[in-house]
Write a protein that holds these residues in place. Sequence first.
Motif, PDB file in Angstrom:
ATOM      1  N   PRO A   9      33.668  42.823  45.237  1.00 58.86           N
ATOM      2  CA  PRO A   9      32.297  42.651  44.743  1.00 58.86           C
ATOM      3  C   PRO A   9      31.617  41.431  45.358  1.00 58.86           C
ATOM      4  O   PRO A   9      32.278  40.529  45.875  1.00 58.86           O
ATOM      5  CB  PRO A   9      32.494  42.453  43.240  1.00 58.86           C
ATOM      6  N   THR A  10      30.311  41.415  45.269  1.00 57.27           N
ATOM      7  CA  THR A  10      29.553  40.271  45.750  1.00 57.27           C
ATOM      8  C   THR A  10      29.814  39.054  44.869  1.00 57.27           C
ATOM      9  O   THR A  10      30.254  39.184  43.714  1.00 57.27           O
ATOM     10  CB  THR A  10      28.034  40.562  45.727  1.00 57.27           C
ATOM     11  N   TRP A  11      29.513  37.887  45.417  1.00 55.58           N
ATOM     12  CA  TRP A  11      29.650  36.663  44.647  1.00 55.58           C
ATOM     13  C   TRP A  11      28.781  36.735  43.395  1.00 55.58           C
ATOM     14  O   TRP A  11      29.200  36.320  42.318  1.00 55.58           O
ATOM     15  CB  TRP A  11      29.242  35.472  45.529  1.00 55.58           C
ATOM     16  N   ALA A  50      37.859  31.601  34.927  1.00 54.52           N
ATOM     17  CA  ALA A  50      36.764  31.884  35.859  1.00 54.52           C
ATOM     18  C   ALA A  50      37.255  31.751  37.300  1.00 54.52           C
ATOM     19  O   ALA A  50      36.941  32.586  38.154  1.00 54.52           O
ATOM     20  CB  ALA A  50      35.587  30.948  35.607  1.00 54.52           C
ATOM     21  N   GLU A  51      38.043  30.708  37.573  1.00 53.75           N
ATOM     22  CA  GLU A  51      38.596  30.525  38.914  1.00 53.75           C
ATOM     23  C   GLU A  51      39.539  31.674  39.266  1.00 53.75           C
ATOM     24  O   GLU A  51      39.570  32.129  40.412  1.00 53.75           O
ATOM     25  CB  GLU A  51      39.332  29.196  39.016  1.00 53.75           C
ATOM     26  N   ALA A  60      38.914  38.362  42.960  1.00 58.66           N
ATOM     27  CA  ALA A  60      37.858  39.086  43.671  1.00 58.66           C
ATOM     28  C   ALA A  60      38.036  38.937  45.174  1.00 58.66           C
ATOM     29  O   ALA A  60      37.872  39.901  45.932  1.00 58.66           O
ATOM     30  CB  ALA A  60      36.485  38.587  43.228  1.00 58.66           C
ATOM     31  N   GLU A  61      38.377  37.741  45.616  1.00 60.42           N
ATOM     32  CA  GLU A  61      38.592  37.508  47.051  1.00 60.42           C
ATOM     33  C   GLU A  61      39.788  38.290  47.583  1.00 60.42           C
ATOM     34  O   GLU A  61      39.827  38.635  48.756  1.00 60.42           O
ATOM     35  CB  GLU A  61      38.788  36.013  47.325  1.00 60.42           C
ATOM     36  N   MET A  62      40.768  38.553  46.716  1.00 57.04           N
ATOM     37  CA  MET A  62      41.984  39.257  47.120  1.00 57.04           C
ATOM     38  C   MET A  62      41.929  40.747  46.796  1.00 57.04           C
ATOM     39  O   MET A  62      42.956  41.410  46.741  1.00 57.04           O
ATOM     40  CB  MET A  62      43.206  38.644  46.410  1.00 57.04           C
ATOM     41  N   LYS A  78      40.558  47.711  51.739  1.00 58.86           N
ATOM     42  CA  LYS A  78      40.591  48.227  53.111  1.00 58.86           C
ATOM     43  C   LYS A  78      40.591  47.071  54.103  1.00 58.86           C
ATOM     44  O   LYS A  78      39.608  46.793  54.765  1.00 58.86           O
ATOM     45  CB  LYS A  78      39.394  49.149  53.350  1.00 58.86           C
ATOM     46  N   VAL A  79      41.729  46.434  54.215  1.00 62.42           N
ATOM     47  CA  VAL A  79      41.878  45.257  55.057  1.00 62.42           C
ATOM     48  C   VAL A  79      42.175  45.686  56.494  1.00 62.42           C
ATOM     49  O   VAL A  79      42.952  46.598  56.727  1.00 62.42           O
ATOM     50  CB  VAL A  79      43.027  44.368  54.538  1.00 62.42           C
TER      51      VAL A  79
END
Length: 123
Positions: free
Chosen positions: A44-46, A63-64, A70-72, A76-77
């Motif tokens: 997702p977007t920030w 929250a962190e 979300a970053e991980m 589809k890497v």
Amino acid sequence: MTPLGAKLREMRAKRGISLKEMAAGLAVSSAYLSALEHGKRGKPTWFLVQRIIAYFNVIWDEAEEIQRLAEMSDPKVTLDTSGLDPRATELTNLLERKIGGLSPESLEHLLHQLRVVAARDKV
């Protein structure tokens, strides 16, 4: 399911919130939210991550964690190993071929090992 998707599902279950209720609260479709949870949509977007954090009214560590997950959570890497050690290419290709057959325990073991060596190598 993505790491973020699993966390969202867990948080919804703990609070007794349906997918439809959460989607309405985030101003997204329930189909999109379901696809996000199941790894059928990219990370997702920030802005959406911030809305999720506000929706659940979480602060600091949680929250962190949501931001980190979300970053991980890109399902589809694409990895470019050109110019790296040949073992990086071998590792990438082996993982691509074998990841679908690994047990949850094996996945956890590999994640742990990678985190240990990444911390040691300061990657």
